[in-house]
Write a protein that holds these residues in place. Structure first.
Motif, PDB file in Angstrom:
ATOM      1  N   GLU A  90       0.823  -1.197   0.000  1.00 27.30           N
ATOM      2  CA  GLU A  90       0.000   0.000   0.000  1.00 27.30           C
ATOM      3  C   GLU A  90       0.863   1.255   0.000  1.00 27.30           C
ATOM      4  O   GLU A  90       1.562   1.524  -0.953  1.00 27.30           O
ATOM      5  N   ASN A  91       0.841   2.051   1.093  1.00 26.13           N
ATOM      6  CA  ASN A  91       1.576   3.323   1.094  1.00 26.13           C
ATOM      7  C   ASN A  91       2.788   3.296   2.009  1.00 26.13           C
ATOM      8  O   ASN A  91       3.250   4.330   2.471  1.00 26.13           O
ATOM      9  N   ARG A  92       3.340   2.111   2.283  1.00 26.34           N
ATOM     10  CA  ARG A  92       4.537   2.036   3.090  1.00 26.34           C
ATOM     11  C   ARG A  92       5.458   0.954   2.562  1.00 26.34           C
ATOM     12  O   ARG A  92       5.051   0.078   1.807  1.00 26.34           O
ATOM     13  N   ALA A  93       6.721   1.029   2.990  1.00 26.34           N
ATOM     14  CA  ALA A  93       7.721   0.066   2.532  1.00 26.34           C
ATOM     15  C   ALA A  93       8.599  -0.337   3.704  1.00 26.34           C
ATOM     16  O   ALA A  93       8.865   0.465   4.611  1.00 26.34           O
ATOM     17  N   LEU A  94       9.058  -1.582   3.680  1.00 23.21           N
ATOM     18  CA  LEU A  94       9.878  -2.129   4.753  1.00 23.21           C
ATOM     19  C   LEU A  94      11.119  -2.780   4.176  1.00 23.21           C
ATOM     20  O   LEU A  94      11.063  -3.431   3.130  1.00 23.21           O
ATOM     21  N   LEU A  95      12.238  -2.620   4.870  1.00 26.44           N
ATOM     22  CA  LEU A  95      13.459  -3.356   4.581  1.00 26.44           C
ATOM     23  C   LEU A  95      13.596  -4.394   5.689  1.00 26.44           C
ATOM     24  O   LEU A  95      13.575  -4.051   6.878  1.00 26.44           O
ATOM     25  N   ILE A  96      13.705  -5.672   5.314  1.00 31.43           N
ATOM     26  CA  ILE A  96      13.633  -6.768   6.283  1.00 31.43           C
ATOM     27  C   ILE A  96      14.913  -7.578   6.230  1.00 31.43           C
ATOM     28  O   ILE A  96      15.412  -7.910   5.148  1.00 31.43           O
ATOM     29  N   LEU A  97      15.429  -7.902   7.411  1.00 30.87           N
ATOM     30  CA  LEU A  97      16.626  -8.733   7.532  1.00 30.87           C
ATOM     31  C   LEU A  97      16.298  -9.909   8.446  1.00 30.87           C
ATOM     32  O   LEU A  97      15.836  -9.725   9.569  1.00 30.87           O
ATOM     33  N   LYS A  98      16.557 -11.126   7.964  1.00 30.62           N
ATOM     34  CA  LYS A  98      16.349 -12.333   8.763  1.00 30.62           C
ATOM     35  C   LYS A  98      17.688 -13.032   8.924  1.00 30.62           C
ATOM     36  O   LYS A  98      18.375 -13.311   7.945  1.00 30.62           O
ATOM     37  N   THR A  99      18.055 -13.300  10.179  1.00 29.26           N
ATOM     38  CA  THR A  99      19.330 -13.954  10.462  1.00 29.26           C
ATOM     39  C   THR A  99      19.092 -15.254  11.218  1.00 29.26           C
ATOM     40  O   THR A  99      18.119 -15.391  11.967  1.00 29.26           O
ATOM     41  N   ALA A 100      19.985 -16.213  10.997  1.00 27.67           N
ATOM     42  CA  ALA A 100      19.903 -17.502  11.687  1.00 27.67           C
ATOM     43  C   ALA A 100      20.955 -17.542  12.777  1.00 27.67           C
ATOM     44  O   ALA A 100      22.125 -17.205  12.561  1.00 27.67           O
ATOM     45  N   GLY A 101      20.522 -17.939  13.981  1.00 31.80           N
ATOM     46  CA  GLY A 101      21.446 -18.023  15.106  1.00 31.80           C
ATOM     47  C   GLY A 101      21.227 -19.291  15.898  1.00 31.80           C
ATOM     48  O   GLY A 101      20.403 -20.144  15.529  1.00 31.80           O
ATOM     49  N   PRO A 102      21.928 -19.463  17.011  1.00 30.19           N
ATOM     50  CA  PRO A 102      21.811 -20.687  17.819  1.00 30.19           C
ATOM     51  C   PRO A 102      20.421 -20.881  18.405  1.00 30.19           C
ATOM     52  O   PRO A 102      20.025 -22.007  18.716  1.00 30.19           O
ATOM     53  N   ASN A 103      19.666 -19.794  18.571  1.00 26.96           N
ATOM     54  CA  ASN A 103      18.323 -19.892  19.153  1.00 26.96           C
ATOM     55  C   ASN A 103      17.223 -19.820  18.103  1.00 26.96           C
ATOM     56  O   ASN A 103      16.062 -19.579  18.422  1.00 26.96           O
ATOM     57  N   GLY A 104      17.589 -20.008  16.844  1.00 28.85           N
ATOM     58  CA  GLY A 104      16.600 -19.951  15.781  1.00 28.85           C
ATOM     59  C   GLY A 104      16.758 -18.697  14.945  1.00 28.85           C
ATOM     60  O   GLY A 104      17.781 -18.001  15.011  1.00 28.85           O
ATOM     61  N   GLU A 105      15.731 -18.391  14.153  1.00 29.64           N
ATOM     62  CA  GLU A 105      15.781 -17.244  13.257  1.00 29.64           C
ATOM     63  C   GLU A 105      15.226 -15.996  13.937  1.00 29.64           C
ATOM     64  O   GLU A 105      14.254 -16.063  14.681  1.00 29.64           O
ATOM     65  N   ALA A 106      15.848 -14.870  13.650  1.00 25.57           N
ATOM     66  CA  ALA A 106      15.390 -13.571  14.150  1.00 25.57           C
ATOM     67  C   ALA A 106      15.144 -12.658  12.953  1.00 25.57           C
ATOM     68  O   ALA A 106      15.913 -12.660  11.988  1.00 25.57           O
ATOM     69  N   GLU A 107      14.061 -11.898  13.013  1.00 25.00           N
ATOM     70  CA  GLU A 107      13.683 -11.040  11.892  1.00 25.00           C
ATOM     71  C   GLU A 107      13.541  -9.602  12.373  1.00 25.00           C
ATOM     72  O   GLU A 107      12.865  -9.334  13.367  1.00 25.00           O
ATOM     73  N   GLU A 108      14.181  -8.684  11.663  1.00 31.65           N
ATOM     74  CA  GLU A 108      14.112  -7.263  11.982  1.00 31.65           C
ATOM     75  C   GLU A 108      13.555  -6.510  10.783  1.00 31.65           C
ATOM     76  O   GLU A 108      13.893  -6.804   9.637  1.00 31.65           O
ATOM     77  N   GLN A 109      12.700  -5.500  11.064  1.00 29.65           N
ATOM     78  CA  GLN A 109      12.080  -4.702  10.011  1.00 29.65           C
ATOM     79  C   GLN A 109      12.379  -3.225  10.244  1.00 29.65           C
ATOM     80  O   GLN A 109      12.334  -2.742  11.371  1.00 29.65           O
ATOM     81  N   THR A 110      12.674  -2.521   9.167  1.00 34.72           N
ATOM     82  CA  THR A 110      12.909  -1.078   9.225  1.00 34.72           C
ATOM     83  C   THR A 110      12.091  -0.412   8.132  1.00 34.72           C
ATOM     84  O   THR A 110      12.164  -0.807   6.964  1.00 34.72           O
ATOM     85  N   GLU A 111      11.286   0.576   8.503  1.00 35.24           N
ATOM     86  CA  GLU A 111      10.491   1.279   7.495  1.00 35.24           C
ATOM     87  C   GLU A 111      11.392   2.214   6.702  1.00 35.24           C
ATOM     88  O   GLU A 111      12.258   2.903   7.260  1.00 35.24           O
ATOM     89  N   VAL A 112      11.199   2.237   5.380  1.00 31.75           N
ATOM     90  CA  VAL A 112      11.998   3.083   4.487  1.00 31.75           C
ATOM     91  C   VAL A 112      11.047   3.874   3.597  1.00 31.75           C
ATOM     92  O   VAL A 112       9.884   3.485   3.404  1.00 31.75           O
ATOM     93  N   PRO A 113      11.506   4.994   3.030  1.00 30.70           N
ATOM     94  CA  PRO A 113      10.659   5.750   2.107  1.00 30.70           C
ATOM     95  C   PRO A 113      10.249   4.892   0.910  1.00 30.70           C
ATOM     96  O   PRO A 113      11.033   4.064   0.423  1.00 30.70           O
ATOM     97  N   VAL A 114       9.028   5.102   0.440  1.00 31.84           N
ATOM     98  CA  VAL A 114       8.516   4.310  -0.674  1.00 31.84           C
ATOM     99  C   VAL A 114       9.391   4.466  -1.911  1.00 31.84           C
ATOM    100  O   VAL A 114       9.641   3.510  -2.643  1.00 31.84           O
ATOM    101  N   GLY A 115       9.889   5.685  -2.156  1.00 30.77           N
ATOM    102  CA  GLY A 115      10.764   5.903  -3.308  1.00 30.77           C
ATOM    103  C   GLY A 115      12.033   5.076  -3.230  1.00 30.77           C
ATOM    104  O   GLY A 115      12.503   4.546  -4.244  1.00 30.77           O
ATOM    105  N   HIS A 116      12.592   4.934  -2.018  1.00 32.39           N
ATOM    106  CA  HIS A 116      13.784   4.112  -1.845  1.00 32.39           C
ATOM    107  C   HIS A 116      13.461   2.646  -2.124  1.00 32.39           C
ATOM    108  O   HIS A 116      14.279   1.913  -2.697  1.00 32.39           O
ATOM    109  N   ALA A 117      12.254   2.219  -1.702  1.00 30.66           N
ATOM    110  CA  ALA A 117      11.866   0.822  -1.930  1.00 30.66           C
ATOM    111  C   ALA A 117      11.785   0.516  -3.419  1.00 30.66           C
ATOM    112  O   ALA A 117      12.221  -0.548  -3.867  1.00 30.66           O
TER     113      ALA A 117
END
Length: 231
Positions: free
Chosen positions: A45-72
């Protein structure tokens, strides 16, 4: 840590869900694979996210950062692969279920259920309208579909039990689950064309009667079953 289980969904049932509840169109672009992490950009819709998923000893962790739509949009241009799908959210008791209908790279229909722990995931009982589980099949992850596509895909089987089970869900009648609080799901608003586009041709969420849907689906299911019968 978020745990996900994914199931196939019959295409006819996926269309019924979108017709009744609408959906939000999303575009995801994935960057090249790395051994212990994956990253992608999501446009919704009217927003964009940059998402990073990493694997570690305790499983997967996911982080999201909102970015400008033009950058997306600029990031999508340099991604290694894209998917384009419409997502509808349903409630099963106090559990959220995600219905994804893929438009690109090909027609695919999935159910994804998210949990807070492995124990919760194991305790969930799939409903009658869920198709075969594909959680362990890496080729059905969003990243794999975007980067490598899906060469062979068979639609989930359609049956009277599946149709009746889905109608029960849409009317908030559920089998017992480990947690059973029931919340009426709100009608979702279809996405506008900019940036990701509408979920349907006219950009509106259809208002329909479940009896009409059931009649239409029974007719479609009969046509589907007739095609599979020998002459």
């Amino acid at each position: 840590m978020t745990v996900r289980r994914r199931f196939l969904l019959a295409s006819s049932l996926a269309r019924l869900i979108q017709r009744e509840r609408g959906g939000l169109r999303q575009i995801e672009g994935f960057f090249p694979e790395q051994r212990d992490r994956s990253s992608w950009v999501r446009l919704e819709e009217n927003r964009a996210l940059l998402i990073l998923k990493t694997a570690g000893p305790n499983g997967e962790a996911e982080e999201q950062t909102e970015v400008p739509v033009g950058h997306a949009h600029a990031l999508l241009d340099v991604c290694a692969g894209e998917i384009d799908y419409t997502r509808t959210k349903l409630r099963i008791g106090d559990r959220e279920v995600l219905i994804d209908q893929f438009n690109r790279p090909r027609d695919l229909h999935f159910i994804t259920v998210e949990f807070d722990s492995e124990a919760e995931g194991r305790g969930f009982h799939p409903l009658p309208w869920f198709g075969p589980e594909i959680t362990a099949e890496a080729r059905y992850s969003n990243q794999a579909i975007a980067l490598r596509g899906v060469e062979q895909y068979q639609d989930a089987p359609l049956s009277d039990e599946a149709l009746n089970g889905l109608l029960d869900t849409l009317e908030n009648r559920f089998p017992d689950q480990p947690r059973s609080a029931i919340n009426r799901p709100a009608k979702q608003r279809a996405v506008s064309k900019a940036p990701a586009g509408p979920a349907s041709g006219d950009g509106r969420t259809a208002q329909v009667n479940l009896d009409d849907i059931e009649a239409a689906m029974m007719a479609e299911m009969e046509r589907t079953l007739q095609k599979g019968r020998p002459d």
